[in-house]
Design a protein around this motif. Structure first.
Motif, PDB file in Angstrom:
ATOM      1  N   GLU A 209       6.965  37.219  -1.740  1.00  0.00           N
ATOM      2  CA  GLU A 209       8.191  37.091  -0.955  1.00  0.00           C
ATOM      3  C   GLU A 209       9.365  37.240  -1.911  1.00  0.00           C
ATOM      4  O   GLU A 209       9.412  36.605  -2.969  1.00  0.00           O
ATOM      5  CB  GLU A 209       8.250  35.720  -0.267  1.00  0.00           C
ATOM      6  CG  GLU A 209       9.532  35.487   0.514  1.00  0.00           C
ATOM      7  CD  GLU A 209       9.654  34.056   1.040  1.00  0.00           C
ATOM      8  OE1 GLU A 209      10.740  33.693   1.521  1.00  0.00           O
ATOM      9  OE2 GLU A 209       8.653  33.301   0.952  1.00  0.00           O
ATOM     10  N   LEU A 210      10.314  38.107  -1.549  1.00  0.00           N
ATOM     11  CA  LEU A 210      11.443  38.405  -2.423  1.00  0.00           C
ATOM     12  C   LEU A 210      12.754  38.216  -1.670  1.00  0.00           C
ATOM     13  O   LEU A 210      12.898  38.687  -0.533  1.00  0.00           O
ATOM     14  CB  LEU A 210      11.374  39.848  -2.932  1.00  0.00           C
ATOM     15  CG  LEU A 210      10.138  40.249  -3.757  1.00  0.00           C
ATOM     16  CD1 LEU A 210      10.094  41.759  -3.943  1.00  0.00           C
ATOM     17  CD2 LEU A 210      10.148  39.542  -5.103  1.00  0.00           C
ATOM     18  N   ALA A 211      13.700  37.540  -2.277  1.00  0.00           N
ATOM     19  CA  ALA A 211      15.057  37.488  -1.744  1.00  0.00           C
ATOM     20  C   ALA A 211      15.716  38.838  -1.981  1.00  0.00           C
ATOM     21  O   ALA A 211      15.337  39.588  -2.894  1.00  0.00           O
ATOM     22  CB  ALA A 211      15.854  36.379  -2.429  1.00  0.00           C
TER      23      ALA A 211
ATOM     24  N   GLY B 208      18.091  47.815   1.916  1.00  0.00           N
ATOM     25  CA  GLY B 208      19.460  47.922   2.390  1.00  0.00           C
ATOM     26  C   GLY B 208      19.777  47.039   3.574  1.00  0.00           C
ATOM     27  O   GLY B 208      20.951  46.750   3.832  1.00  0.00           O
ATOM     28  N   MET B 209      18.748  46.574   4.305  1.00  0.00           N
ATOM     29  CA  MET B 209      18.985  45.863   5.555  1.00  0.00           C
ATOM     30  C   MET B 209      18.553  44.398   5.560  1.00  0.00           C
ATOM     31  O   MET B 209      19.059  43.603   6.347  1.00  0.00           O
ATOM     32  CB  MET B 209      18.246  46.572   6.706  1.00  0.00           C
ATOM     33  CG  MET B 209      18.844  47.897   7.120  1.00  0.00           C
ATOM     34  SD  MET B 209      20.513  47.723   7.795  1.00  0.00           S
ATOM     35  CE  MET B 209      20.170  46.711   9.250  1.00  0.00           C
ATOM     36  N   CYS B 210      17.614  44.022   4.704  1.00  0.00           N
ATOM     37  CA  CYS B 210      16.958  42.719   4.870  1.00  0.00           C
ATOM     38  C   CYS B 210      17.519  41.640   3.940  1.00  0.00           C
ATOM     39  O   CYS B 210      17.970  41.916   2.834  1.00  0.00           O
ATOM     40  CB  CYS B 210      15.453  42.858   4.639  1.00  0.00           C
ATOM     41  SG  CYS B 210      14.653  43.959   5.826  1.00  0.00           S
ATOM     42  N   ASP B 211      17.448  40.391   4.427  1.00  0.00           N
ATOM     43  CA  ASP B 211      17.848  39.223   3.635  1.00  0.00           C
ATOM     44  C   ASP B 211      16.685  38.739   2.765  1.00  0.00           C
ATOM     45  O   ASP B 211      16.900  38.241   1.658  1.00  0.00           O
ATOM     46  CB  ASP B 211      18.296  38.089   4.562  1.00  0.00           C
ATOM     47  CG  ASP B 211      19.399  38.536   5.504  1.00  0.00           C
ATOM     48  OD1 ASP B 211      20.343  39.190   5.026  1.00  0.00           O
ATOM     49  OD2 ASP B 211      19.328  38.250   6.714  1.00  0.00           O
ATOM     50  N   ARG B 212      15.483  38.844   3.290  1.00  0.00           N
ATOM     51  CA  ARG B 212      14.270  38.525   2.544  1.00  0.00           C
ATOM     52  C   ARG B 212      13.220  39.564   2.892  1.00  0.00           C
ATOM     53  O   ARG B 212      13.254  40.151   3.975  1.00  0.00           O
ATOM     54  CB  ARG B 212      13.717  37.135   2.922  1.00  0.00           C
ATOM     55  CG  ARG B 212      14.503  35.963   2.396  1.00  0.00           C
ATOM     56  CD  ARG B 212      13.820  34.632   2.731  1.00  0.00           C
ATOM     57  NE  ARG B 212      13.716  34.381   4.171  1.00  0.00           N
ATOM     58  CZ  ARG B 212      12.582  34.207   4.826  1.00  0.00           C
ATOM     59  NH1 ARG B 212      11.414  34.261   4.177  1.00  0.00           N
ATOM     60  NH2 ARG B 212      12.573  33.962   6.129  1.00  0.00           N
TER      61      ARG B 212
ATOM     62  N   GLU C  80      18.907  36.064  10.761  1.00  0.00           N
ATOM     63  CA  GLU C  80      18.298  36.592   9.545  1.00  0.00           C
ATOM     64  C   GLU C  80      17.505  37.856   9.865  1.00  0.00           C
ATOM     65  O   GLU C  80      16.859  37.957  10.912  1.00  0.00           O
ATOM     66  CB  GLU C  80      17.367  35.542   8.938  1.00  0.00           C
ATOM     67  CG  GLU C  80      16.811  35.893   7.574  1.00  0.00           C
ATOM     68  CD  GLU C  80      15.937  34.783   7.009  1.00  0.00           C
ATOM     69  OE1 GLU C  80      15.972  34.601   5.783  1.00  0.00           O
ATOM     70  OE2 GLU C  80      15.234  34.113   7.779  1.00  0.00           O
ATOM     71  N   VAL C  81      17.580  38.829   8.952  1.00  0.00           N
ATOM     72  CA  VAL C  81      16.738  40.022   9.046  1.00  0.00           C
ATOM     73  C   VAL C  81      15.694  39.921   7.939  1.00  0.00           C
ATOM     74  O   VAL C  81      16.027  39.959   6.749  1.00  0.00           O
ATOM     75  CB  VAL C  81      17.553  41.317   8.890  1.00  0.00           C
ATOM     76  CG1 VAL C  81      16.630  42.533   9.007  1.00  0.00           C
ATOM     77  CG2 VAL C  81      18.655  41.403   9.943  1.00  0.00           C
ATOM     78  N   VAL C  82      14.433  39.766   8.335  1.00  0.00           N
ATOM     79  CA  VAL C  82      13.334  39.603   7.388  1.00  0.00           C
ATOM     80  C   VAL C  82      12.472  40.860   7.422  1.00  0.00           C
ATOM     81  O   VAL C  82      12.044  41.298   8.494  1.00  0.00           O
ATOM     82  CB  VAL C  82      12.487  38.360   7.733  1.00  0.00           C
ATOM     83  CG1 VAL C  82      11.227  38.319   6.882  1.00  0.00           C
ATOM     84  CG2 VAL C  82      13.303  37.094   7.525  1.00  0.00           C
ATOM     85  N   GLY C  83      12.228  41.449   6.260  1.00  0.00           N
ATOM     86  CA  GLY C  83      11.432  42.664   6.186  1.00  0.00           C
ATOM     87  C   GLY C  83       9.983  42.390   5.856  1.00  0.00           C
ATOM     88  O   GLY C  83       9.653  41.382   5.221  1.00  0.00           O
ATOM     89  N   ILE C  84       9.114  43.298   6.296  1.00  0.00           N
ATOM     90  CA  ILE C  84       7.707  43.281   5.881  1.00  0.00           C
ATOM     91  C   ILE C  84       7.405  44.645   5.279  1.00  0.00           C
ATOM     92  O   ILE C  84       7.434  45.667   5.974  1.00  0.00           O
ATOM     93  CB  ILE C  84       6.749  42.978   7.050  1.00  0.00           C
ATOM     94  CG1 ILE C  84       7.085  41.627   7.696  1.00  0.00           C
ATOM     95  CG2 ILE C  84       5.305  42.989   6.558  1.00  0.00           C
ATOM     96  CD1 ILE C  84       6.184  41.256   8.857  1.00  0.00           C
TER      97      ILE C  84
END
Length: 504
Positions: free
Chosen positions: A486-488, A470-474, A288-292
């Motif tokens: 938190e956003l999907a 463009g890159m993250c799953d959440r 998973e790629v999770v963004g902040i």
């Protein structure tokens, strides 16, 4: 329009490398002229030729400036003619005041004695011009990066600038500060100042520029009218191919939770009463790629560094679990041993040793992997560096090349290689594409997707919202040291992220 600058057939060679090959640049008086190109294309080299850092005689070709054949032999020569360059790395002295920085080397003095009344009066005038309300006596270290950038411009204006060159001026700025800086460029244009801007942010180029010159592999590719110009056209000329999709496709396949953080709190190392991270909880799964997301100063980097071996902060509390089991992350070596890696936002100062080779840097975080009995195996070290050079498609003639000689995108690949050699399970990527061009960004994105496909848990901090989208799953949204949403991926947008920041 009258031409203020014409650079004709500029060729600059270094040992074994032709950095510029008959480059041409023509800038009209009073315009904002953008220079675009990938990292390593030759943009900064061209500006160093113009400003005298590379003196006349060290290159072929001619520079015609303000009606004269110019042969600048030092930076002082070009500044005396009104050419001032502001580099991406600010050249201010943090411990001095704004006034002292603006007039350093150009002091307002009488009979060898500094006239402080005149210095402060003139500083106030310059600060008004650039829209800063700070006092001339304010210490530079106490103001933000955006304001420091405006101080640099005020310093340039103090030298009666005619041609202002800005090299990646918004690279370290958040969106509001970037827009203020761009608007200031437009104001200076209205006052008759000619500007050259080097930038990878194509939306900013289209906002301020009148003309765009694209350089690729040390040669001039195109000269474009910015009016009605599409970003796709600029990108095509920069990289030599169409890039209709800026982000490589990936089908998410998240697995089990790898890292879970519960109630993580961190206090400022120097300001005992200031809580910087406030009870943050989150998790990231394998693959998973999770963004902040968050504005500058929201605490994203402080969170990352405090997790990675408590590299930042004091009185750190909370719990971290890997695969459901508590893990000790109290030291950097412990964090690495547990399977964590942190790719810093500041690759030049914290991520790499610029005077050392690619080989040296690649194995730096896992010397045990290239040693036996405490003795470094240089042959194995070379094989490891070569393997990662091929895997990352790092553009370099040799792994013995100094990292400081590489472009920003290739330096970033070396940082990634250094941490991948530790075989981490969790990678924290802090501004992984800062200061690199669209072509190199795509390559970094492809590497990130490949890591996720291998089952790595990836945490991505970025100030560029389109990049996160463009890159993250959440995406977790951070504001003032706390997670406020938190956003999907399917429900995330720039508007929703900003609304969470401003309403929570």
């Amino acid at each position: 329009m009258t031409t203020i600058l014409e650079m004709r057939d500029i060729t600059k060679e270094f040992p074994g490398v032709k950095a510029l090959d008959r480059v041409n640049l023509s800038v009209a008086k009073g315009e904002i002229h953008a220079i675009c190109g990938e990292n390593g294309a030759g943009k900064s080299t061209l500006m160093k030729v113009l400003s005298g850092v590379y003196p006349a005689g060290s290159y072929d070709g001619e520079i015609h400036y303000d009606g004269d054949l110019a042969q600048f032999r030092t930076l002082n020569d070009s500044e005396a003619r009104g050419i001032v360059i502001i580099h991406q790395e600010l050249a201010l002295i943090p411990q001095l005041s704004i006034a002292e920085n603006i007039f350093l080397g150009n002091e307002r003095a009488r009979n060898g004695v500094i006239d402080w009344n005149e210095t402060y009066r003139r500083t106030e005038e310059l600060l008004r011009k650039v829209g800063l309300r700070e006092s001339p006596g304010t210490i530079v270290d106490t103001i933000g990066v955006g304001k420091q950038q405006l101080v640099e411009i005020a310093k340039a204006l103090s030298k009666d600038v005619k041609l202002l060159i800005l090299d990646e001026p918004t690279a370290a700025l958040q969106e509001n500060d970037s827009r203020k800086l761009l608007d200031l460029m437009l104001e200076l244009k209205a006052q008759g100042v000619t500007s050259i801007i080097i930038s990878h942010k194509l939306n900013e180029v289209r906002y301020v520029a009148d003309t765009v010159t694209v350089i690729r592999d040390g040669t001039t590719v195109s000269r474009l009218d910015a009016k009605g110009l599409s970003e796709d056209k600029i990108v095509h000329d920069m990289v030599g191919r169409d890039m209709s999709n800026r982000y490589p496709e990936r089908i998410p396949a998240p697995g089990e939770t790898v890292l879970e953080v519960r109630d993580w709190s961190v206090w400022h190392p120097d300001q005992a009463e200031r809580k910087v991270i406030d009870a943050v909880s989150f998790h990231v799964r394998a693959g998973e790629v999770v963004g902040i997301a968050g504005l500058m100063g929201s605490g994203r980097t402080e969170l990352a560094m405090s997790l990675f071996g408590r590299s930042w902060g004091r009185n750190i509390s909370g719990e971290a679990l890997l695969h459901g089991k508590p893990v000790d992350l109290s030291t950097v070596s412990g964090a690495i041993a547990a399977g964590m890696a942190y790719v810093t936002e500041d690759r030049k100062h914290l991520g790499l040793i610029l005077e050392e080779s690619i080989r040296f840097n690649t194995t730096l975080s896992n010397l045990k992997g290239v040693s036996a009995g405490g003795v470094l195996n240089e042959g194995e070290e070379t094989r490891v560096a070569e393997r990662y050079r091929a895997q990352m498609a790092t553009r370099t003639p040799s792994v013995m090349q100094k990292v400081g000689n590489l472009s920003g995108g290739n330096q970033q690949k070396v940082v990634l290689a250094k941490w991948l050699f530790t075989e981490p399970e969790v990678l924290i990527l802090d501004e992984p594409t800062r200061g690199i061009d669209v072509g190199a960004k795509y390559e970094i994105y492809t590497i990130i997707n490949a890591l996720a496909a291998q089952g790595k848990a990836v945490i991505m901090i970025s100030s560029e919202m389109p990049e996160l989208l463009g890159m993250c799953d959440r995406i977790y949204v951070m504001n003032e040291g706390a997670f406020v949403g938190e956003l999907a991926a399917a429900e995330a947008s720039q508007e929703r992220i900003m609304s969470l920041i401003v309403t929570e």
